[in-house]
Enzyme design. Structure first.
Site, mmCIF file in Angstrom:
data_model
loop_
_atom_site.group_PDB
_atom_site.id
_atom_site.type_symbol
_atom_site.label_atom_id
_atom_site.label_comp_id
_atom_site.label_asym_id
_atom_site.label_seq_id
_atom_site.Cartn_x
_atom_site.Cartn_y
_atom_site.Cartn_z
ATOM 1 N N ASP A 33 19.703 59.593 54.169
ATOM 2 C CA ASP A 33 20.642 58.624 54.723
ATOM 3 C C ASP A 33 22.073 59.107 54.456
ATOM 4 O OD1 ASP A 33 20.382 55.280 55.396
ATOM 5 O OD2 ASP A 33 22.349 56.093 54.864
ATOM 6 N N ILE A 34 22.931 58.937 55.451
ATOM 7 C CA ILE A 34 24.311 59.413 55.345
ATOM 8 C C ILE A 34 25.136 58.549 54.379
ATOM 9 C CG2 ILE A 34 25.417 58.038 57.188
ATOM 10 C CD1 ILE A 34 26.562 60.701 58.252
ATOM 11 N N ASN A 89 14.699 47.133 57.783
ATOM 12 C CA ASN A 89 15.608 46.116 58.301
ATOM 13 C C ASN A 89 15.289 45.914 59.774
ATOM 14 O OD1 ASN A 89 16.964 45.919 55.823
ATOM 15 N ND2 ASN A 89 18.322 47.606 56.342
ATOM 16 N N HIS A 102 13.248 52.449 61.674
ATOM 17 C CA HIS A 102 13.358 53.373 60.546
ATOM 18 C C HIS A 102 12.934 52.679 59.262
ATOM 19 C CE1 HIS A 102 17.256 51.475 61.338
ATOM 20 N NE2 HIS A 102 17.477 51.468 60.033
ATOM 21 N N LEU A 103 12.296 53.460 58.395
ATOM 22 C CA LEU A 103 11.865 52.978 57.086
ATOM 23 C C LEU A 103 12.771 53.627 56.051
ATOM 24 C CD1 LEU A 103 9.295 53.176 59.075
ATOM 25 C CD2 LEU A 103 7.952 52.864 57.002
ATOM 26 N N HIS A 104 13.437 52.791 55.263
ATOM 27 C CA HIS A 104 14.264 53.316 54.180
ATOM 28 C C HIS A 104 13.371 53.568 52.966
ATOM 29 C CE1 HIS A 104 18.330 51.921 55.730
ATOM 30 N NE2 HIS A 104 17.551 51.104 56.419
HETATM 31 P P1 DGP Z 1 19.919 49.938 58.998
HETATM 32 O O1 DGP Z 1 21.071 49.176 58.459
HETATM 33 O O2 DGP Z 1 18.603 49.504 58.408
HETATM 34 O O3 DGP Z 1 19.910 49.951 60.520
HETATM 35 O O4 DGP Z 1 20.132 51.423 58.498
HETATM 36 C C1 DGP Z 1 20.722 52.435 59.247
HETATM 37 C C2 DGP Z 1 20.978 53.552 58.296
HETATM 38 O O5 DGP Z 1 21.253 54.713 59.032
HETATM 39 C C3 DGP Z 1 22.160 53.335 57.366
HETATM 40 O O6 DGP Z 1 21.694 53.266 56.024
HETATM 41 C C4 DGP Z 1 23.046 54.557 57.564
HETATM 42 C C5 DGP Z 1 22.141 55.512 58.317
HETATM 43 N N1 DGP Z 1 22.830 56.334 59.284
HETATM 44 C C6 DGP Z 1 23.615 55.907 60.303
HETATM 45 N N2 DGP Z 1 24.080 56.945 61.017
HETATM 46 C C7 DGP Z 1 23.571 58.066 60.423
HETATM 47 C C8 DGP Z 1 23.690 59.458 60.711
HETATM 48 O O7 DGP Z 1 24.348 59.892 61.652
HETATM 49 N N3 DGP Z 1 23.028 60.301 59.889
HETATM 50 C C9 DGP Z 1 22.263 59.859 58.847
HETATM 51 N N4 DGP Z 1 21.650 60.780 58.096
HETATM 52 N N5 DGP Z 1 22.128 58.560 58.554
HETATM 53 C C10 DGP Z 1 22.783 57.672 59.328
#
Ligand code: DGP
Length: 116
Positions: A33-34, A89, A102-104
């Site tokens: 996650d970024i 989420n 997506h699964l965190h």
């Molecule tokens: P959610 O809030 O559950 O929809 O989580 C989306 C997640 O995606 C959030 O934790 C940040 C991550 N994210 C958003 N854009 C990018 C990206 O461009 N690259 C990566 N690696 N993660 C991202």
């Protein structure tokens, strides 16, 4: 069916933008996650652009199981032997910001409960 459009995750799947990819197979991909919320924060996503969990159908049965087993595999790969949290989420109230399922995986510290 919720609109996925062409999300940032589709672009990661296609290799158009960089990501720290930890695992990939025909059905799924896992990358860091970024904006990490824990020492380990990884996202596991299907390559099929299902917008959110509530759009899952019986035809996705095997894919949804595969995502959970991918979580287990990546957690093992990362050495999360003391446990971890898996979060999906879903929708606005669930705090979902990217319309691609997506699964965190959150790990590397003890998690609190209840979540915010
Ligand atoms: P959610 O809030 O559950 O929809 O989580 C989306 C997640 O995606 C959030 O934790 C940040 C991550 N994210 C958003 N854009 C990018 C990206 O461009 N690259 C990566 N690696 N993660 C991202």
């Amino acid at each position: 069916m919720t609109q996925t459009n062409d999300t940032i995750f589709s672009r990661i799947i296609r290799g158009e933008i960089p990501a720290d990819i930890l695992y990939e197979d025909q059905l799924a991909i896992a990358f860091r996650d970024i904006n990490p919320q824990a020492p380990v924060h990884v996202l596991v996503i299907p390559k099929l652009a299902i917008a959110q969990l509530s759009d899952g159908e019986s035809e996705h049965h095997a894919l949804l199981g595969h995502l959970l087993l991918t979580v287990k595999r990546v957690a093992q790969q990362l050495g999360l032997t003391n446990g971890y949290r898996v979060v999906i989420n879903t929708g606005e109230d669930g705090g979902q910001t990217v319309n691609h399922l997506h699964l965190h995986i959150l790990g590397g510290r003890a998690m609190g409960w209840p979540p915010g």
